[in-house]
Design a protein around this motif. Structure first.
Motif, PDB file in Angstrom:
ATOM      1  N   ASP A 100      11.092   4.059 -21.755  1.00  0.00           N
ATOM      2  CA  ASP A 100       9.984   4.686 -22.059  1.00  0.00           C
ATOM      3  C   ASP A 100       9.233   5.863 -21.419  1.00  0.00           C
ATOM      4  O   ASP A 100       8.220   6.381 -21.509  1.00  0.00           O
ATOM      5  N   THR A 101      10.207   6.336 -20.470  1.00  0.00           N
ATOM      6  CA  THR A 101       9.798   7.518 -19.491  1.00  0.00           C
ATOM      7  C   THR A 101      10.931   8.319 -19.264  1.00  0.00           C
ATOM      8  O   THR A 101      11.948   8.270 -19.861  1.00  0.00           O
ATOM      9  N   ASN A 102      10.717   9.366 -18.339  1.00  0.00           N
ATOM     10  CA  ASN A 102      11.870  10.081 -17.966  1.00  0.00           C
ATOM     11  C   ASN A 102      11.621  10.321 -16.383  1.00  0.00           C
ATOM     12  O   ASN A 102      10.802   9.684 -15.694  1.00  0.00           O
ATOM     13  N   VAL A 103      12.672  10.813 -15.579  1.00  0.00           N
ATOM     14  CA  VAL A 103      12.585  11.102 -14.238  1.00  0.00           C
ATOM     15  C   VAL A 103      11.385  11.584 -13.682  1.00  0.00           C
ATOM     16  O   VAL A 103      10.945  11.041 -12.811  1.00  0.00           O
ATOM     17  N   GLN A 104      10.883  12.520 -14.167  1.00  0.00           N
ATOM     18  CA  GLN A 104       9.806  13.137 -13.600  1.00  0.00           C
ATOM     19  C   GLN A 104       8.498  12.471 -13.598  1.00  0.00           C
ATOM     20  O   GLN A 104       7.872  12.225 -12.742  1.00  0.00           O
ATOM     21  N   LEU A 105       8.289  11.690 -14.961  1.00  0.00           N
ATOM     22  CA  LEU A 105       7.134  10.920 -14.925  1.00  0.00           C
ATOM     23  C   LEU A 105       7.565   9.744 -14.011  1.00  0.00           C
ATOM     24  O   LEU A 105       6.431   9.261 -13.365  1.00  0.00           O
ATOM     25  N   TYR A 106       8.588   9.239 -13.892  1.00  0.00           N
ATOM     26  CA  TYR A 106       8.804   8.030 -12.994  1.00  0.00           C
ATOM     27  C   TYR A 106       8.539   8.499 -11.766  1.00  0.00           C
ATOM     28  O   TYR A 106       7.749   7.393 -11.010  1.00  0.00           O
ATOM     29  N   THR A 107       8.965   9.471 -11.306  1.00  0.00           N
ATOM     30  CA  THR A 107       8.703   9.938  -9.853  1.00  0.00           C
ATOM     31  C   THR A 107       7.287   9.892  -9.639  1.00  0.00           C
ATOM     32  O   THR A 107       6.752   9.335  -8.651  1.00  0.00           O
ATOM     33  N   LEU A 108       6.402  10.481 -10.551  1.00  0.00           N
ATOM     34  CA  LEU A 108       4.999  10.457 -10.544  1.00  0.00           C
ATOM     35  C   LEU A 108       4.264   9.321 -10.556  1.00  0.00           C
ATOM     36  O   LEU A 108       3.022   8.888  -9.950  1.00  0.00           O
ATOM     37  N   THR A 109       4.545   8.581 -11.460  1.00  0.00           N
ATOM     38  CA  THR A 109       3.736   7.142 -12.066  1.00  0.00           C
ATOM     39  C   THR A 109       4.178   6.076 -11.370  1.00  0.00           C
ATOM     40  O   THR A 109       3.372   4.953 -11.443  1.00  0.00           O
ATOM     41  N   HIS A 110       5.579   5.999 -10.856  1.00  0.00           N
ATOM     42  CA  HIS A 110       6.131   4.728 -10.206  1.00  0.00           C
ATOM     43  C   HIS A 110       6.325   4.932  -8.809  1.00  0.00           C
ATOM     44  O   HIS A 110       5.816   4.137  -7.893  1.00  0.00           O
ATOM     45  N   ALA A 111       7.226   5.817  -8.357  1.00  0.00           N
ATOM     46  CA  ALA A 111       7.760   6.048  -7.015  1.00  0.00           C
ATOM     47  C   ALA A 111       6.438   6.491  -6.125  1.00  0.00           C
ATOM     48  O   ALA A 111       6.337   6.082  -5.046  1.00  0.00           O
ATOM     49  N   GLU A 112       5.648   7.611  -6.411  1.00  0.00           N
ATOM     50  CA  GLU A 112       4.765   7.875  -5.447  1.00  0.00           C
ATOM     51  C   GLU A 112       3.753   6.913  -5.142  1.00  0.00           C
ATOM     52  O   GLU A 112       3.468   6.673  -4.006  1.00  0.00           O
ATOM     53  N   PRO A 113       3.172   6.081  -6.316  1.00  0.00           N
ATOM     54  CA  PRO A 113       2.161   4.985  -5.996  1.00  0.00           C
ATOM     55  C   PRO A 113       2.803   4.067  -5.155  1.00  0.00           C
ATOM     56  O   PRO A 113       2.034   3.176  -4.251  1.00  0.00           O
ATOM     57  N   ALA A 114       3.883   3.706  -5.231  1.00  0.00           N
ATOM     58  CA  ALA A 114       4.906   2.444  -4.677  1.00  0.00           C
ATOM     59  C   ALA A 114       4.751   3.107  -3.088  1.00  0.00           C
ATOM     60  O   ALA A 114       4.878   2.111  -2.198  1.00  0.00           O
ATOM     61  N   LEU A 115       5.122   4.280  -2.933  1.00  0.00           N
ATOM     62  CA  LEU A 115       5.260   4.679  -1.681  1.00  0.00           C
ATOM     63  C   LEU A 115       3.809   4.494  -0.787  1.00  0.00           C
ATOM     64  O   LEU A 115       3.774   4.138   0.322  1.00  0.00           O
ATOM     65  N   LYS A 116       2.723   4.978  -1.604  1.00  0.00           N
ATOM     66  CA  LYS A 116       1.378   5.171  -1.004  1.00  0.00           C
ATOM     67  C   LYS A 116       0.884   3.696  -0.542  1.00  0.00           C
ATOM     68  O   LYS A 116       0.524   3.549   0.431  1.00  0.00           O
ATOM     69  N   SER A 117       1.317   2.778  -1.316  1.00  0.00           N
ATOM     70  CA  SER A 117       1.031   1.396  -1.252  1.00  0.00           C
ATOM     71  C   SER A 117       1.547   0.880  -0.162  1.00  0.00           C
ATOM     72  O   SER A 117       1.261  -0.419   0.444  1.00  0.00           O
ATOM     73  N   SER A 118       2.994   1.207   0.257  1.00  0.00           N
ATOM     74  CA  SER A 118       3.628   0.361   1.057  1.00  0.00           C
ATOM     75  C   SER A 118       4.367   1.041   2.629  1.00  0.00           C
ATOM     76  O   SER A 118       4.757   0.496   3.367  1.00  0.00           O
ATOM     77  N   LEU A 119       3.757   2.290   2.575  1.00  0.00           N
ATOM     78  CA  LEU A 119       4.083   2.965   3.882  1.00  0.00           C
ATOM     79  C   LEU A 119       2.619   3.370   4.764  1.00  0.00           C
ATOM     80  O   LEU A 119       1.835   3.808   4.102  1.00  0.00           O
ATOM     81  N   ALA A 120       2.524   3.023   6.046  1.00  0.00           N
ATOM     82  CA  ALA A 120       1.563   3.210   6.860  1.00  0.00           C
ATOM     83  C   ALA A 120       1.525   4.672   7.072  1.00  0.00           C
ATOM     84  O   ALA A 120       2.228   5.523   7.240  1.00  0.00           O
ATOM     85  N   GLY A 121       0.122   5.159   6.931  1.00  0.00           N
ATOM     86  CA  GLY A 121       0.008   6.520   6.987  1.00  0.00           C
ATOM     87  C   GLY A 121       0.560   7.548   6.400  1.00  0.00           C
ATOM     88  O   GLY A 121       0.543   8.630   6.566  1.00  0.00           O
ATOM     89  N   TYR A 122       0.899   7.013   4.936  1.00  0.00           N
ATOM     90  CA  TYR A 122       1.340   7.937   3.853  1.00  0.00           C
ATOM     91  C   TYR A 122       0.506   8.879   3.654  1.00  0.00           C
ATOM     92  O   TYR A 122      -0.579   8.788   3.365  1.00  0.00           O
ATOM     93  N   LYS A 123       1.091  10.370   3.311  1.00  0.00           N
ATOM     94  CA  LYS A 123       0.340  11.161   2.822  1.00  0.00           C
ATOM     95  C   LYS A 123       1.433  12.341   2.178  1.00  0.00           C
ATOM     96  O   LYS A 123       2.518  12.510   2.844  1.00  0.00           O
ATOM     97  N   LEU A 124       0.972  12.439   0.980  1.00  0.00           N
ATOM     98  CA  LEU A 124       1.947  13.371   0.191  1.00  0.00           C
ATOM     99  C   LEU A 124       1.725  14.691   0.415  1.00  0.00           C
ATOM    100  O   LEU A 124       0.639  15.284   0.599  1.00  0.00           O
ATOM    101  N   ILE A 125       3.013  15.475   0.885  1.00  0.00           N
ATOM    102  CA  ILE A 125       2.822  16.865   1.074  1.00  0.00           C
ATOM    103  C   ILE A 125       3.206  17.705  -0.014  1.00  0.00           C
ATOM    104  O   ILE A 125       2.205  18.619  -0.216  1.00  0.00           O
ATOM    105  N   SER A 126       3.974  17.481  -0.823  1.00  0.00           N
ATOM    106  CA  SER A 126       4.448  18.057  -2.117  1.00  0.00           C
ATOM    107  C   SER A 126       5.254  17.500  -3.188  1.00  0.00           C
ATOM    108  O   SER A 126       5.929  16.481  -2.618  1.00  0.00           O
TER     109      SER A 126
END
Length: 177
Positions: free
Chosen positions: A82-108
Motif C-alpha cells: 500500500d506504499t512505495n519506496v519514496q513514501l516508505y523512506t519518509l513515513t517509516h524509515a525516517e521516524p524509525a531512525l529518529k526514535s532509535s538513534l541517540a542525537g539523531y538529526k536529519l540533514i537532507s
C-alpha cells in the motif's frame, strides 16, 4: 564462495580480467564485487573497496563491509503493497531512525539514480557510544524488495569518503531485471 543457510556471497576482484574468486586480499585501489543469491527476485551485486572486511549481516541477503574509516551495510527491505519506496523512506524509515538513534538529526533527503534504478536517500547525523557519526541511507527500488545501502563514518571522515560512497552506490545492480 562463502555460504550460509539462506544466501551465498561470492567475491570477484574487478581488477582481474577473468571472474575468478578472490584468493588473496587485494589492495584498496580495487573493488571486489559481491553477489547476493538469496531469492531470484532479489538477486543483486555490489562492489566494496578491496581490502574491506565483508561478512554476512544478520538477515538473509544482507552484508556488512568495514574499512578503516567507514562501514557499509546492505539490506533488503520489504515495502508494503500500500506504499512505495519514496513514501516508505519518509513515513517509516525516517521516524524509525529518529526514535532509535541517540542525537539523531536529519540533514537532507533526496531522489537519485543508482544504476538504472530510482532511489531515495536520508542523510543524518547521530551519536553512538563513542563518537558522532554521519550516515547516508539509500533505498533502491527493486522488483520485490528495496535494496538499502547505509554508509556511516565519523563526521570528520565523511567528506573524504564521498568518492568511495559514489563508487559503491553505482556498483549496485539488480541481477536478472
Amino acid at each position: 564462495m562463502i555460504s550460509t543457510s539462506n544466501s551465498s556471497l561470492t567475491a570477484y576482484n574487478t581488477s582481474q580480467t577473468s571472474q575468478e574468486p578472490v584468493k588473496s586480499r587485494p589492495t584498496i585501489s580495487t573493488f571486489d564485487v559481491y553477489e547476493n543469491r538469496d531469492t531470484p527476485e532479489n538477486y543483486y551485486s555490489i562492489g566494496f573497496p578491496g581490502g574491506a572486511y565483508v561478512v554476512h549481516g544478520s538477515k538473509p541477503g544482507s552484508y556488512i563491509a568495514s574499512t578503516t574509516t567507514a562501514t557499509f551495510l546492505v539490506d533488503l527491505q520489504d515495502i508494503p503493497d500500500d506504499t512505495n519506496v519514496q513514501l516508505y523512506t519518509l513515513t517509516h524509515a525516517e521516524p524509525a531512525l529518529k526514535s532509535s538513534l541517540a542525537g539523531y538529526k536529519l540533514i537532507s533527503t533526496g531522489h537519485l539514480k543508482v544504476g538504472n534504478n530510482r532511489a531515495w536517500d536520508l542523510v543524518y547525523i547521530w551519536k553512538n557510544s563513542t563518537q558522532n557519526l554521519k550516515s547516508m541511507k539509500i533505498f533502491i527500488e527493486g522488483q520485490d524488495q528495496a535494496g538499502v545501502i547505509t554508509f556511516s563514518s565519523p563526521i570528520q571522515d565523511y567528506t573524504t569518503n564521498n568518492s568511495t560512497v559514489t563508487s559503491v552506490l553505482q556498483s549496485f545492480r539488480w541481477l536478472g531485471q
